[in-house]
Structures are given as structure tokens and as C-alpha cells.
Scaffold this motif. Structure first.
Motif, PDB file in Angstrom:
ATOM      1  N   ALA A 409     -46.047 -24.440  34.382  1.00  7.20           N
ATOM      2  CA  ALA A 409     -45.193 -24.937  35.467  1.00  7.20           C
ATOM      3  C   ALA A 409     -46.038 -25.505  36.605  1.00  7.20           C
ATOM      4  O   ALA A 409     -45.690 -26.520  37.221  1.00  7.20           O
ATOM      5  CB  ALA A 409     -44.287 -23.814  35.985  1.00  7.20           C
ATOM      6  N   ARG A 410     -47.154 -24.841  36.887  1.00  6.11           N
ATOM      7  CA  ARG A 410     -48.051 -25.318  37.956  1.00  6.11           C
ATOM      8  C   ARG A 410     -48.495 -26.748  37.693  1.00  6.11           C
ATOM      9  O   ARG A 410     -48.502 -27.594  38.588  1.00  6.11           O
ATOM     10  CB  ARG A 410     -49.277 -24.409  38.049  1.00  6.11           C
ATOM     11  CG  ARG A 410     -50.341 -24.909  39.016  1.00  6.11           C
ATOM     12  CD  ARG A 410     -51.611 -24.095  38.890  1.00  6.11           C
ATOM     13  NE  ARG A 410     -51.325 -22.687  39.074  1.00  6.11           N
ATOM     14  CZ  ARG A 410     -52.120 -21.706  38.683  1.00  6.11           C
ATOM     15  NH1 ARG A 410     -53.251 -21.986  38.043  1.00  6.11           N
ATOM     16  NH2 ARG A 410     -51.804 -20.459  38.898  1.00  6.11           N
ATOM     17  N   TRP A 411     -48.864 -27.028  36.418  1.00  9.07           N
ATOM     18  CA  TRP A 411     -49.376 -28.362  36.126  1.00  9.07           C
ATOM     19  C   TRP A 411     -48.254 -29.376  35.964  1.00  9.07           C
ATOM     20  O   TRP A 411     -48.457 -30.565  36.239  1.00  9.07           O
ATOM     21  CB  TRP A 411     -50.284 -28.311  34.903  1.00  9.07           C
ATOM     22  CG  TRP A 411     -51.471 -27.449  35.185  1.00  9.07           C
ATOM     23  CD1 TRP A 411     -51.812 -26.264  34.599  1.00  9.07           C
ATOM     24  CD2 TRP A 411     -52.444 -27.678  36.207  1.00  9.07           C
ATOM     25  NE1 TRP A 411     -52.935 -25.746  35.178  1.00  9.07           N
ATOM     26  CE2 TRP A 411     -53.353 -26.593  36.171  1.00  9.07           C
ATOM     27  CE3 TRP A 411     -52.646 -28.684  37.147  1.00  9.07           C
ATOM     28  CZ2 TRP A 411     -54.434 -26.487  37.039  1.00  9.07           C
ATOM     29  CZ3 TRP A 411     -53.727 -28.582  38.016  1.00  9.07           C
ATOM     30  CH2 TRP A 411     -54.597 -27.501  37.956  1.00  9.07           C
ATOM     31  N   LEU A 412     -47.073 -28.934  35.583  1.00  6.32           N
ATOM     32  CA  LEU A 412     -45.928 -29.842  35.590  1.00  6.32           C
ATOM     33  C   LEU A 412     -45.619 -30.285  37.010  1.00  6.32           C
ATOM     34  O   LEU A 412     -45.249 -31.433  37.253  1.00  6.32           O
ATOM     35  CB  LEU A 412     -44.715 -29.163  34.955  1.00  6.32           C
ATOM     36  CG  LEU A 412     -44.735 -29.033  33.434  1.00  6.32           C
ATOM     37  CD1 LEU A 412     -43.523 -28.243  32.963  1.00  6.32           C
ATOM     38  CD2 LEU A 412     -44.754 -30.394  32.773  1.00  6.32           C
ATOM     39  N   ALA A 413     -45.760 -29.348  37.955  1.00 10.05           N
ATOM     40  CA  ALA A 413     -45.534 -29.689  39.368  1.00 10.05           C
ATOM     41  C   ALA A 413     -46.545 -30.731  39.834  1.00 10.05           C
ATOM     42  O   ALA A 413     -46.235 -31.614  40.636  1.00 10.05           O
ATOM     43  CB  ALA A 413     -45.623 -28.443  40.238  1.00 10.05           C
ATOM     44  N   ALA A 414     -47.774 -30.641  39.315  1.00 12.14           N
ATOM     45  CA  ALA A 414     -48.825 -31.575  39.731  1.00 12.14           C
ATOM     46  C   ALA A 414     -48.723 -32.923  39.032  1.00 12.14           C
ATOM     47  O   ALA A 414     -49.388 -33.880  39.441  1.00 12.14           O
ATOM     48  CB  ALA A 414     -50.193 -30.955  39.456  1.00 12.14           C
ATOM     49  N   LYS A 415     -47.919 -32.993  37.956  1.00 12.75           N
ATOM     50  CA  LYS A 415     -47.720 -34.226  37.195  1.00 12.75           C
ATOM     51  C   LYS A 415     -49.044 -34.852  36.754  1.00 12.75           C
ATOM     52  O   LYS A 415     -49.365 -35.990  37.114  1.00 12.75           O
ATOM     53  CB  LYS A 415     -46.895 -35.231  38.012  1.00 12.75           C
ATOM     54  CG  LYS A 415     -45.513 -34.712  38.387  1.00 12.75           C
ATOM     55  CD  LYS A 415     -44.742 -35.707  39.211  1.00 12.75           C
ATOM     56  CE  LYS A 415     -43.352 -35.157  39.558  1.00 12.75           C
ATOM     57  NZ  LYS A 415     -42.575 -36.086  40.407  1.00 12.75           N
ATOM     58  N   PRO A 416     -49.836 -34.128  35.945  1.00 14.84           N
ATOM     59  CA  PRO A 416     -51.132 -34.671  35.528  1.00 14.84           C
ATOM     60  C   PRO A 416     -50.987 -35.742  34.460  1.00 14.84           C
ATOM     61  O   PRO A 416     -49.994 -35.796  33.745  1.00 14.84           O
ATOM     62  CB  PRO A 416     -51.841 -33.436  34.959  1.00 14.84           C
ATOM     63  CG  PRO A 416     -50.722 -32.621  34.387  1.00 14.84           C
ATOM     64  CD  PRO A 416     -49.563 -32.818  35.339  1.00 14.84           C
ATOM     65  N   LYS A 417     -51.990 -36.565  34.351  1.00  8.23           N
ATOM     66  CA  LYS A 417     -52.067 -37.521  33.242  1.00  8.23           C
ATOM     67  C   LYS A 417     -52.753 -36.878  32.032  1.00  8.23           C
ATOM     68  O   LYS A 417     -52.502 -37.240  30.890  1.00  8.23           O
ATOM     69  CB  LYS A 417     -52.826 -38.780  33.666  1.00  8.23           C
ATOM     70  CG  LYS A 417     -52.114 -39.617  34.726  1.00  8.23           C
ATOM     71  CD  LYS A 417     -52.921 -40.869  35.032  1.00  8.23           C
ATOM     72  CE  LYS A 417     -52.164 -41.801  35.975  1.00  8.23           C
ATOM     73  NZ  LYS A 417     -52.031 -41.216  37.321  1.00  8.23           N
ATOM     74  N   VAL A 418     -53.646 -35.902  32.321  1.00  8.32           N
ATOM     75  CA  VAL A 418     -54.384 -35.178  31.281  1.00  8.32           C
ATOM     76  C   VAL A 418     -54.164 -33.687  31.493  1.00  8.32           C
ATOM     77  O   VAL A 418     -54.243 -33.197  32.628  1.00  8.32           O
ATOM     78  CB  VAL A 418     -55.899 -35.477  31.347  1.00  8.32           C
ATOM     79  CG1 VAL A 418     -56.661 -34.647  30.315  1.00  8.32           C
ATOM     80  CG2 VAL A 418     -56.166 -36.956  31.159  1.00  8.32           C
ATOM     81  N   LEU A 419     -53.884 -32.967  30.410  1.00 13.41           N
ATOM     82  CA  LEU A 419     -53.703 -31.517  30.505  1.00 13.41           C
ATOM     83  C   LEU A 419     -54.598 -30.846  29.458  1.00 13.41           C
ATOM     84  O   LEU A 419     -54.486 -31.118  28.260  1.00 13.41           O
ATOM     85  CB  LEU A 419     -52.241 -31.131  30.268  1.00 13.41           C
ATOM     86  CG  LEU A 419     -51.901 -29.637  30.383  1.00 13.41           C
ATOM     87  CD1 LEU A 419     -52.311 -29.096  31.749  1.00 13.41           C
ATOM     88  CD2 LEU A 419     -50.409 -29.413  30.147  1.00 13.41           C
ATOM     89  N   ILE A 420     -55.493 -29.992  29.940  1.00 18.53           N
ATOM     90  CA  ILE A 420     -56.387 -29.238  29.059  1.00 18.53           C
ATOM     91  C   ILE A 420     -55.781 -27.853  28.848  1.00 18.53           C
ATOM     92  O   ILE A 420     -55.539 -27.125  29.816  1.00 18.53           O
ATOM     93  CB  ILE A 420     -57.791 -29.115  29.670  1.00 18.53           C
ATOM     94  CG1 ILE A 420     -58.369 -30.496  29.986  1.00 18.53           C
ATOM     95  CG2 ILE A 420     -58.721 -28.351  28.727  1.00 18.53           C
ATOM     96  CD1 ILE A 420     -59.661 -30.449  30.800  1.00 18.53           C
ATOM     97  N   LEU A 421     -55.538 -27.494  27.601  1.00 21.08           N
ATOM     98  CA  LEU A 421     -54.953 -26.197  27.261  1.00 21.08           C
ATOM     99  C   LEU A 421     -55.968 -25.419  26.428  1.00 21.08           C
ATOM    100  O   LEU A 421     -56.271 -25.795  25.301  1.00 21.08           O
ATOM    101  CB  LEU A 421     -53.657 -26.383  26.467  1.00 21.08           C
ATOM    102  CG  LEU A 421     -52.548 -27.184  27.146  1.00 21.08           C
ATOM    103  CD1 LEU A 421     -51.373 -27.371  26.187  1.00 21.08           C
ATOM    104  CD2 LEU A 421     -52.085 -26.482  28.425  1.00 21.08           C
ATOM    105  N   ASP A 422     -56.487 -24.331  26.984  1.00 23.14           N
ATOM    106  CA  ASP A 422     -57.472 -23.503  26.284  1.00 23.14           C
ATOM    107  C   ASP A 422     -56.785 -22.225  25.802  1.00 23.14           C
ATOM    108  O   ASP A 422     -56.390 -21.381  26.604  1.00 23.14           O
ATOM    109  CB  ASP A 422     -58.626 -23.168  27.236  1.00 23.14           C
ATOM    110  CG  ASP A 422     -59.822 -22.552  26.515  1.00 23.14           C
ATOM    111  OD1 ASP A 422     -59.738 -22.354  25.290  1.00 23.14           O
ATOM    112  OD2 ASP A 422     -60.830 -22.266  27.185  1.00 23.14           O
ATOM    113  N   GLU A 423     -56.616 -22.085  24.491  1.00 26.74           N
ATOM    114  CA  GLU A 423     -55.934 -20.938  23.868  1.00 26.74           C
ATOM    115  C   GLU A 423     -54.571 -20.689  24.535  1.00 26.74           C
ATOM    116  O   GLU A 423     -54.333 -19.626  25.103  1.00 26.74           O
ATOM    117  CB  GLU A 423     -56.808 -19.681  23.950  1.00 26.74           C
ATOM    118  CG  GLU A 423     -58.187 -19.821  23.355  1.00 26.74           C
ATOM    119  CD  GLU A 423     -58.187 -19.942  21.827  1.00 26.74           C
ATOM    120  OE1 GLU A 423     -57.101 -19.833  21.222  1.00 26.74           O
ATOM    121  OE2 GLU A 423     -59.271 -20.163  21.259  1.00 26.74           O
TER     122      GLU A 423
END
Length: 499
Positions: A409-423
């Protein structure tokens, strides 16, 4: 395996204020048997393990270990009686060595002084016996160990003489395929020695591979006990969640469009000459063994670790990322592997954690505006179906799956172009895992370029459009989804073949 129980659970119950954690549990674990405990978060698995380990006192019922009652003993007495627990979150003392952590409280002495030579020798011998020789330097400090190495220390600590029943709580959450197979070889050896083994995990493919019987819990109650050979994963899931939920997940093929993230010739302390591209709406999976450098690569791109050379471009524009704040300004989001230690502030509220990446946007003169925070976060909490009593709930009191959704949710709020998901699904139950898979799929469909790091081969094969493999700080050529398999990925990771 024999028919003689080594551990007997008879009518065990446990209650906390306003919560009935366990009710009338009754089953046994036989000598030379591996019994898996499965259930969603909140089913009672952790509570039962804490009762067995002496961390909690049961309210009713009886526990027998090798015929002796151990219903109301503390942790030290439970350990001396022969019950050992390999915890999900390893208990590591940071400023002493790995060898000292393994033998903490039992350090060899000579004339009243710690015999460090004997200590190192004992640690190497024990690691050799466990099948993890060479993975850890016994002299390495606890705070320098990777998550996987910390788990190995926990395992070695539990296997010292006197063990009769050993419980593994999410033991592979930080292990890759090769390390997991080493663990399974160890568990099979323990089975042959006549120990009772309890295996707790959300990874059903592991349950099906390593266990003899499966104990299914739901809402603190025993739903049923099944012979592993006679049941399917989907049947187990129905018992766990009380509804149908497909075990498999597969994304539809995507059409590659513009390049969003381009990394060229990146070199750091951990990597050499790394280059790759991720397109809009694409999920690029990163596989590799422990120490391959995947997490470190994510942290270098996010500005959390220093890069020596190389370029990172977003939408073709060269970026200068020297800190996480630079990465956020460049429209990069990062959900780390250790969500409790690095991804969340557990004692702060859901709304604070979910809006952390956009505090500057939600404040005026350095003061956060409450209404803007609510207007930003509340729709995300609803759309992600995060189960929380309120936005003010401490995030540390949520289940693992809901904590992970707060990070997203935090990164959806930031509206990133790139999202890194580690595990991204580490230590979450199958119901939450399926929801997170759908969420990641939807994020990709919205056009976000996703860098997915996972030690779960089925997860990578289900979600990734292409998969690259890291080995010794180097990166393989991409493997297309249609050509990827567990065997091929592992062979590349082990250096047996090129991608």
C-alpha cells in the motif's frame, strides 16, 4: 517410522483475553515421523509451538514427551526434556561469533576460560553433521550473517545432544532451493534416527514432499489429520480455509512495451557488470542461491548500498541514486525481504506505515495533515482488503500477509514506475499468498515494471514473464517463461549450464 508416540498432545487448550487460541487439540507425533502443521495465520500453530517449547503455559490438557509429562515446564526444562524449536525469526546475539551463537550457554572451557579453539572445532563438526559445512565461517560475527546463515545457526543449535523432538517453524523462508534440499536431507536423517519432527510452513509443496502426516488447524481447532500420500494440496487448502482456493496461479502472457528500468554494467562490492531491462507491465524474476547477490542488487538499485560503477535509467533518463530518498524521487519502490526489520515500523500505525513514502506530499511546513493521510491510505486499505480494526492499529499486531499488504500500500501511494519485491510472500499463509499473487499481477497490468526476487521456484514460474539467475555476483541471460523450469533454473544457479 514406528507406531510408538514420542510426543502426545491430549486435549490442549489456551486462551488469551478475548481470544480462544487453542481448543481441545489431540494428536501425537511418532518416533521417526515428520508431521506438518498447516493452517492460515491465526490458526494456532505458533501458539502450540510456544506451549511445547515452554514459552507459554497451557490452560488445559496434557503434553507428554517420551512418556514424561511436560505440560507446565519453562523453556529451559522443555529443552532439557528433549524438545527443540528452530524459530521462524532466528535468535542471534549480534556481537559474538556464529560458533558462540551455536553453543551459547554451553561454551567449552579450559581452566575456567572459554576454549575458543575447541569451540570452533565443535562448531565445524556440528555444521558438517547437519549438512551445512562451508556455508558459515564459525568466527563470523552474528550481525554479519545473512538471514539464511542465521537459520543455519538456529538449526545447528537445536541439534545438540539430547534432542528427541525438533520443530521447524518456517525453516526455508530464507533458504534457496539448494539449501532447502540440504535441510530436507537432514530431516530425513533425523527421521532415520527415530526423532519426532514437526514441520510448520505455508509452502504446501514442501509439506507434500517432506511430511508423513499433516495436521490441519483452523481457528485454534483441529480440523483433521491426513496421511500425506493420500491427500492433494487443494484438499488441504479447503480444510485450512474452509473454502475452495486454487493452489496454482499463472499469469497470462504480456506484450512488452517501453523499457522502464535499464541497468547497465552495474558493479559493486557484490556484483560485476550487471545489465538487464524491465519493460512496462513486465515482471522480471531473479533466482539464485544464498549469497548470489540478489538482495544486495536490489539495495544497490534502491540506493541502500553503494555502487562502484554502472548506470541506472528510468524511462531512458539517467538517474543519480545515492540514497533511498533519491530512489523514491526517481519513482522506484522497494519492499524488502525483512519486512519487520526493514520494511515496517511495527510499533507505529497502519496509516503511518502506509503513507511513509509520501510524507513530503502529505505535510505542510513539516506537519503531516491527517485528513490527507486518511484520504490517501483509506482507499488503498479497502482495495487491498487489508484486515485491520482501524487505520490506527499498530502494524505489528497484524498477520504477516496483512503486514505485507501494508508495505505494498505504501508503494501504491507513491505511484512508482518500478517496484522491487524481495521475497514478497515470505512466511504468509496460502490464502494471503494467493491474494498477494493477484495483487502483483494487477500491479504489473497497471504498467509498473516489477523486479521480483524469490527463493520459491513455483512462485517465480507462476509470476515472472522472464527469469534471470544470479550466481556469484554475475547475472545470466534471461530465460523466457515458456522455456523456464525448476531444473533449468537450478542448473544455471549451480553453474552446471548457461541460461
Amino acid at each position: 517410522m514406528t507406531d510408538t508416540p514420542i510426543l502426545e498432545i491430549r486435549g490442549v487448550g489456551k486462551a488469551f483475553p478475548n481470544v480462544r487460541a487453542l481448543a481441545n487439540l489431540a494428536f501425537d507425533v511418532k518416533r521417526g515421523e515428520v508431521v506438518a502443521f498447516v493452517g492460515e495465520n491465526g490458526a494456532g500453530k505458533s501458539t502450540l509451538l510456544k506451549i511445547l517449547s515452554g514459552d507459554y503455559r497451557l490452560d488445559e490438557g496434557t503434553v507428554l514427551l517420551d512418556g514424561q509429562e511436560v505440560s507446565h515446564v519453562g523453556p529451559l526444562e522443555a529443552r532439557r526434556a528433549g524438545f527443540r524449536l528452530v524459530r521462524q525469526e532466528p535468535e542471534i546475539v549480534p556481537h559474538i561469533s556464529a560458533a558462540e551463537n551455536i553453543f551459547v550457554g554451553e561454551l567449552p572451557q579450559k581452566r575456567g576460560i572459554i576454549d575458543f579453539s575447541q569451540l570452533r572445532s565443535d562448531a565445524r563438526a556440528l555444521l558438517q553433521e547437519c549438512g551445512f559445512a562451508g556455508l558459515i565461517d564459525p568466527e563470523a560475527m552474528g550481525d554479519t550473517l545473512s538471514p539464511a546463515q542465521k537459520h543455519v545457526v538456529e538449526i545447528a543449535r537445536a541439534l545438540k545432544p539430547g534432542v528427541k523432538v525438533i520443530a521447524f517453524d518456517e525453516p526455508t523462508s530464507s533458504l534457496t532451493a539448494d539449501e532447502t534440499e540440504r535441510l530436507f536431507t537432514l530431516i530425513r536423517a533425523l527421521r532415520q534416527r527415530g526423532l519426532g519432527v514437526i514441520y510448520v510452513t505455508h509452502r504446501l509443496h514442501e509439506v507434500m514432499e517432506i511430511s508423513d502426516r499433516i495436521v490441519v488447524l483452523r481457528d485454534g481447532r483441529l480440523v483433521g489429520i491426513k496421511e500425506t500420500a493420500s491427500v492433494t494440496p487443494d484438499e488441504i487448502i479447503r480444510m485450512m480455509v474452509g473454502r475452495d482456493l486454487s493452489y496454482g496461479f499463472s499469469r497470462s502472457e504480456t506484450t512488452r512495451s517501453e523499457v522502464v528500468l535499464e541497468v547497465t554494467n552495474l558493479t559493486s562490492r557484490y556484483h560485476r557488470d550487471i545489465s538487464f531491462k524491465i519493460h512496462a507491465g513486465e515482471i522480471l524474476g531473479f533466482a539464485g542461491l544464498v549469497g548470489a547477490g540478489r538482495t544486495e542488487l536490489a539495495k544497490v538499485i534502491f540506493g541502500d548500498l553503494h555502487k562502484r560503477s554502472g548506470d541506472v535509467r528510468i524511462m531512458g533518463e539517467l538517474t543519480r541514486i545515492k540514497s533511498p530518498s533519491d530512489a523514491i524521487r526517481a519513482s522506484i519502490g522497494f519492499a524488502p525481504e525483512d519486512r519487520k526489520g526493514e520494511g515496517l515500523i511495527l510499533v507505529r500505525s497502519v496509516i503511518e506505515n502506509a503513507s511513509m513514502a509520501v510524507f513530503s506530499r502529505l505535510s505542510r511546513w513539516g506537519v503531516l495533515r491527517s485528513k490527507m493521510m486518511v484520504d490517501t491510505v483509506a482507499p488503498l486499505i479497502a482495495s487491498l482488503e487489508i484486515k485491520t480494526p482501524s487505520l490506527e492499529q499498530e502494524v505489528g499486531k497484524l498477520s504477516g500477509g496483512n503486514q505485507q499488504k501494508v508495505v505494498l500500500a505504501r508503494w501504491l501511494a507513491a505511484k512508482p514506475k518500478v517496484l522491487i519485491l524481495d521475497e514478497p510472500t515470505r512466511a504468509v499463509d496460502v490464502g494471503a499468498k494467493a491474494e498477494i499473487y493477484r495483487l502483483i499481477d494487477n500491479l504489473a497490468k497497471s504498467g509498473i515494471a516489477i523486479m521480483l526476487i524469490s527463493s520459491e521456484m513455483p512462485e517465480l514460474l507462476a509470476l515472472a514473464d522472464r527469469i534471470v539467475v544470479m550466481q556469484g555476483g554475475l547475472l545470466s541471460a534471461p530465460i523466457e517463461k515458456s522455456e523456464a523450469s525448476e531444473e533449468r533454473i537450478l542448473n544455471v544457479a549451480l553453474g552446471q549450464q548457461a541460461a
